[in-house]
Enzyme design. Sequence first.
Site, PDB file in Angstrom:
ATOM      1  N   LYS A   3       0.809  -1.223   0.000  1.00  0.00           N
ATOM      2  CA  LYS A   3       0.000   0.000   0.000  1.00  0.00           C
ATOM      3  C   LYS A   3       0.841   1.272   0.000  1.00  0.00           C
ATOM      4  O   LYS A   3       0.379   2.327  -0.436  1.00  0.00           O
ATOM      5  CB  LYS A   3      -0.913   0.006   1.232  1.00  0.00           C
ATOM      6  CG  LYS A   3      -2.030  -1.031   1.180  1.00  0.00           C
ATOM      7  CD  LYS A   3      -3.203  -0.530   0.367  1.00  0.00           C
ATOM      8  CE  LYS A   3      -4.391  -1.487   0.449  1.00  0.00           C
ATOM      9  NZ  LYS A   3      -5.491  -1.028  -0.423  1.00  0.00           N
TER      10      LYS A   3
ATOM     11  N   SER B  46      -8.986   0.018   6.247  1.00  0.00           N
ATOM     12  CA  SER B  46      -9.062  -1.051   7.242  1.00  0.00           C
ATOM     13  C   SER B  46      -7.699  -1.308   7.865  1.00  0.00           C
ATOM     14  O   SER B  46      -7.546  -2.199   8.678  1.00  0.00           O
ATOM     15  CB  SER B  46      -9.577  -2.335   6.597  1.00  0.00           C
ATOM     16  OG  SER B  46      -8.679  -2.762   5.599  1.00  0.00           O
TER      17      SER B  46
ATOM     18  N   GLU C 132      -9.746 -13.871  -3.823  1.00  0.00           N
ATOM     19  CA  GLU C 132     -10.570 -13.228  -2.806  1.00  0.00           C
ATOM     20  C   GLU C 132     -10.911 -14.248  -1.715  1.00  0.00           C
ATOM     21  O   GLU C 132     -10.920 -15.454  -1.967  1.00  0.00           O
ATOM     22  CB  GLU C 132     -11.892 -12.733  -3.418  1.00  0.00           C
ATOM     23  CG  GLU C 132     -11.729 -11.555  -4.364  1.00  0.00           C
ATOM     24  CD  GLU C 132     -13.082 -11.016  -4.830  1.00  0.00           C
ATOM     25  OE1 GLU C 132     -13.845 -11.785  -5.441  1.00  0.00           O
ATOM     26  OE2 GLU C 132     -13.366  -9.832  -4.540  1.00  0.00           O
TER      27      GLU C 132
ATOM     28  N   GLY D  63     -15.949 -12.931   0.698  1.00  0.00           N
ATOM     29  CA  GLY D  63     -15.775 -11.527   0.280  1.00  0.00           C
ATOM     30  C   GLY D  63     -15.539 -11.511  -1.218  1.00  0.00           C
ATOM     31  O   GLY D  63     -14.583 -10.905  -1.693  1.00  0.00           O
TER      32      GLY D  63
ATOM     33  N   ASP E 156     -16.769 -10.146  -3.885  1.00  0.00           N
ATOM     34  CA  ASP E 156     -17.428  -9.086  -4.643  1.00  0.00           C
ATOM     35  C   ASP E 156     -16.878  -8.948  -6.062  1.00  0.00           C
ATOM     36  O   ASP E 156     -17.639  -8.729  -7.008  1.00  0.00           O
ATOM     37  CB  ASP E 156     -17.320  -7.750  -3.897  1.00  0.00           C
ATOM     38  CG  ASP E 156     -15.899  -7.450  -3.461  1.00  0.00           C
ATOM     39  OD1 ASP E 156     -15.393  -8.154  -2.565  1.00  0.00           O
ATOM     40  OD2 ASP E 156     -15.278  -6.534  -4.028  1.00  0.00           O
TER      41      ASP E 156
ATOM     42  N   SER F 219       1.034  -9.626  -0.160  1.00  0.00           N
ATOM     43  CA  SER F 219       0.737  -8.195  -0.181  1.00  0.00           C
ATOM     44  C   SER F 219       1.056  -7.472   1.123  1.00  0.00           C
ATOM     45  O   SER F 219       1.227  -6.251   1.111  1.00  0.00           O
ATOM     46  CB  SER F 219      -0.716  -7.971  -0.583  1.00  0.00           C
ATOM     47  OG  SER F 219      -1.583  -8.699   0.249  1.00  0.00           O
TER      48      SER F 219
END
Lengths: 317, 317
Positions: free
Chosen positions: A52, A77, A203, A207, A209, A302
């Site tokens: 990130k 989050s 995913e 979750g 989506d 990640s």
Amino acid sequence: MSITLADVRDAADSLKGAAHRTPVLRSRTLDAFVGAEVHVKAENFQRMGAFKFRGAYYACSRLTPEQLASGIAAYSSGNHAQAVALAAQELGSHAVILMPEDSPASKRAAAEGYGAEVITYDRYREDRVALAAALCAERGLTLIPPYEHPDVMAGQGTAALELIEQAGDLDALVVPVGGGGLMAGSATVAKSLLPGIRMIGVEPRDGDDTKRSLEAGEVVSVPVARTIADGLAAPAPGDLTFAVNRRLVDEIFLVGDDEICDAMRFAFERMRVVIEPSGATGLAALLSGRLKVSGRVGVVISGGNIDVSRFVSLLSR
Amino acid sequence: MSITLADVRDAADSLKGAAHRTPVLRSRTLDAFVGAEVHVKAENFQRMGAFKFRGAYYACSRLTPEQLASGIAAYSSGNHAQAVALAAQELGSHAVILMPEDSPASKRAAAEGYGAEVITYDRYREDRVALAAALCAERGLTLIPPYEHPDVMAGQGTAALELIEQAGDLDALVVPVGGGGLMAGSATVAKSLLPGIRMIGVEPRDGDDTKRSLEAGEVVSVPVARTIADGLAAPAPGDLTFAVNRRLVDEIFLVGDDEICDAMRFAFERMRVVIEPSGATGLAALLSGRLKVSGRVGVVISGGNIDVSRFVSLLSR
């Protein structure tokens, strides 16, 4: 509002000296389990412990001096919060972070450690987007969203750009998918440099989506996921990220919380590295025995931000 | 029977392509805690998870074809066993390992995974040296000792040789001390290349045989240490290693089990790496607040072989 390989290359130039060029790990044991040559991009060793930082720093670095002086806001989050906090600190700005009240304590402490002001909300009942908009209007802050921003997507894509530089050609690339920013940036790079590459998003099962959205051909929302992969609990892909990912992602693979724990244990015992649940989903897919890959495969770890007490509670079950 | 820098360079040549050139990790958080620029040589990422592979492989590689055909023996509290097992396997030989019956299960399983035959003994009551001698006589095996061997010492020294190549000049180098092989090899390299370097050995408080021996000016035995740093529980330094270390080691620093656990936690949460108790002693010394260092400091993380269940039991206390 889409991005190109050139945008990611610009981001890579900006990140030189600011972000780490993280190592690519190899493990003979992992290769034997997976039946492929696996190249592990270890973004758990990135600054503040997750990819990130790449997108947050690049986006912040493109703000005007006036915007930097007024301050930066983010909702997250966890890891995006730390990323914006650290980026703001390094760029001489300051950050205000909206964070779910059930975020791991270590993530809140880390953001505050980078000098950020933290404001909490209830992620099951409150709308973080509306809260953030009100906060920015009130204080004159510039919002850096966690994925719905071309500069953020381009910054995240530098992880895949480095991986391909370090590992060479890949037959497949496995990337965790939350809001879809890391995937959008990575797929843009990978499909440009290696048109035949198979882009596999991962995913959590609760979750899914992006998987549902790809199947529907449009953005679909799911209830807030109750998964240990807290970083991937976005209820819907972003419009910008989905526009990229619907073009470039070949498939989404789902993993269960038990598979994520198994991958965290494998990483700990066999690779001697610490991975947080969201960060382990790609490795979990490869180790599940259900995802068939061969040849040369890349996977992005990640993030690695998990405190010992949470690790113990997850792995002692 | 002593070693020189040239011996370590020979070992480094032999290890090219066989051992990993492990990374040197940096952490701004660690630097801030220690008040120095700390360069962490991550031998937990070495093959089989510890520096021991260096010495074992180099020593095995210098055996004759006849010796390799007859087989190799080793006694070890764990990592040397895996190192000899893997080296034997890679060199087309086979290994028989004498291992304490209370060794971590993961270490026994790993040695067997590399094709070794494991024979257990009681480390509180039986003499592993005598047992190993009898075994070698009976089966025609060649013993590779864990530290009392010039090739083993020279092989271990390649860790420090690489660290100095990677990090540049150092003011001090902190090295865990068990039997003293890693220190003997490292001190030989470091004092040759950087005569002013301060060589700091670290032992567990309840296994201070080398500290006592240095103070006495001769090899002194202590009772078998009951410390979580099982890899450093040698009751006395070796004659060969002590002859080197009494010349080249400036001081021995002692750490407690609680400090070792704190260092393991720091490595996990702040550096995202897994370190076994013995491997964490150098970091524990730096984080203790009791060891005063400044400038550019190297530290060897000597190993990372710990299973999740043992980690949980140590860090949940």
